[in-house]
Design a protein around this motif. Structure first.
Motif, PDB file in Angstrom:
ATOM      1  N   THR A  83     -26.714   6.642   1.719  1.00  0.00           N
ATOM      2  CA  THR A  83     -27.470   5.708   0.940  1.00  0.00           C
ATOM      3  C   THR A  83     -27.720   6.817  -0.054  1.00  0.00           C
ATOM      4  O   THR A  83     -27.551   8.005  -0.257  1.00  0.00           O
TER       5      THR A  83
ATOM      6  N   PRO B 209     -30.585   6.291  -4.001  1.00  0.00           N
ATOM      7  CA  PRO B 209     -31.463   5.551  -4.707  1.00  0.00           C
ATOM      8  C   PRO B 209     -30.849   4.433  -5.594  1.00  0.00           C
ATOM      9  O   PRO B 209     -31.371   3.131  -5.972  1.00  0.00           O
ATOM     10  N   GLY B 210     -29.406   4.623  -5.953  1.00  0.00           N
ATOM     11  CA  GLY B 210     -28.867   3.710  -6.706  1.00  0.00           C
ATOM     12  C   GLY B 210     -28.033   2.474  -5.980  1.00  0.00           C
ATOM     13  O   GLY B 210     -28.239   2.438  -4.992  1.00  0.00           O
ATOM     14  N   ALA B 211     -27.482   1.582  -6.788  1.00  0.00           N
ATOM     15  CA  ALA B 211     -27.164   0.186  -6.307  1.00  0.00           C
ATOM     16  C   ALA B 211     -25.873   0.548  -5.480  1.00  0.00           C
ATOM     17  O   ALA B 211     -25.412  -0.307  -4.492  1.00  0.00           O
TER      18      ALA B 211
ATOM     19  N   PRO C 268     -27.675   0.532  -0.200  1.00  0.00           N
ATOM     20  CA  PRO C 268     -27.849   0.497  -1.150  1.00  0.00           C
ATOM     21  C   PRO C 268     -29.519   0.826  -1.601  1.00  0.00           C
ATOM     22  O   PRO C 268     -30.099   0.203  -0.987  1.00  0.00           O
ATOM     23  N   SER C 269     -29.700   1.261  -2.839  1.00  0.00           N
ATOM     24  CA  SER C 269     -31.003   1.265  -3.401  1.00  0.00           C
ATOM     25  C   SER C 269     -32.083   1.729  -2.249  1.00  0.00           C
ATOM     26  O   SER C 269     -33.086   0.727  -2.216  1.00  0.00           O
TER      27      SER C 269
ATOM     28  N   ASN D 104     -34.814   3.301  -2.044  1.00  0.00           N
ATOM     29  CA  ASN D 104     -36.420   3.008  -2.099  1.00  0.00           C
ATOM     30  C   ASN D 104     -36.859   1.613  -2.164  1.00  0.00           C
ATOM     31  O   ASN D 104     -38.069   1.329  -1.996  1.00  0.00           O
ATOM     32  N   GLU D 105     -36.066   0.686  -2.375  1.00  0.00           N
ATOM     33  CA  GLU D 105     -36.401  -0.750  -2.291  1.00  0.00           C
ATOM     34  C   GLU D 105     -36.111  -1.315  -0.922  1.00  0.00           C
ATOM     35  O   GLU D 105     -36.604  -2.568  -0.659  1.00  0.00           O
ATOM     36  N   ASN D 106     -34.983  -0.820  -0.306  1.00  0.00           N
ATOM     37  CA  ASN D 106     -34.666  -1.430   0.986  1.00  0.00           C
ATOM     38  C   ASN D 106     -34.950  -0.472   2.190  1.00  0.00           C
ATOM     39  O   ASN D 106     -34.622  -0.871   3.393  1.00  0.00           O
TER      40      ASN D 106
END
Length: 175
Positions: A113, A115-117, A145-146, A148-150
């Motif tokens: 994992t 922070p990027g896509a 991916p991402s 912090n969003e997931n």
């Protein structure tokens, strides 16, 4: 009881890969989990000269023994400049002097994992291709991916589709 050895392949004190490895290991049922911190295995940078002078570092033997005691190795790879972190690579280099088949024909679940896509996709691809040469039997791989969003610390993976993908992989692995 089957045993999982899990770790984030990073020496960051707040490693998101260690968080993912911990979360993923808890999704297995009826297993014991040994969650390692690479900081507990910090050694001098491997060199032939150092090995000749001092022998193989004891921490390399300790890490290698942990692998030998496990039924499944679960690693979540951090990506540094498109490759393994120096912390992981150094441990791997030291252990390879004990046995080139470092992972001792153990089943592996490989994750990454960031922070990027791309979610560490480059290092995960490298690991999936490389681990069989190091004696690992790759049973599955997953990139989140991402981060912090997931992902949320108390919940885990928050994206339902990504969570489903990981759980399907986990459920396909027989221990």
């Amino acid at each position: 009881m089957k045993k999982i050895l899990a770790f984030g392949a990073s020496n960051s004190s707040d490693s998101i890969n260690k968080q993912l490895a911990s979360y993923a290991s808890k999704q297995f049922k009826n297993v014991s989990v040994d969650l390692l911190d690479l900081n507990d295995y910090e050694m001098p940078i491997y060199s032939k000269d150092r090995e000749k002078k001092d022998g193989i570092h004891q921490l390399a033997h300790d890490f290698y023994q942990k692998i030998g005691e496990a039924d499944l190795i679960l690693i979540s790879f951090a990506e540094n400049n498109g490759n393994y972190t120096t912390a992981f690579k150094n441990i791997l280099d030291w252990m390879s002097r004990i046995n080139g088949k470092t992972f001792q024909e153990k089943s592996m679940l490989l994750l990454a994992t960031s922070p990027g896509a791309r979610g560490g996709g480059t290092v995960l691809d490298i690991a999936v291709k490389r681990m069989p040469f190091q004696g690992g039997i790759v049973k599955g791989s997953f990139s989140l991916p991402s981060f912090n969003e997931n992902f949320e610390t108390e919940i885990g993976i928050t994206n339902p589709e990504l969570k489903k993908q990981l759980l399907e992989i986990i459920n396909s692995i027989e221990l």
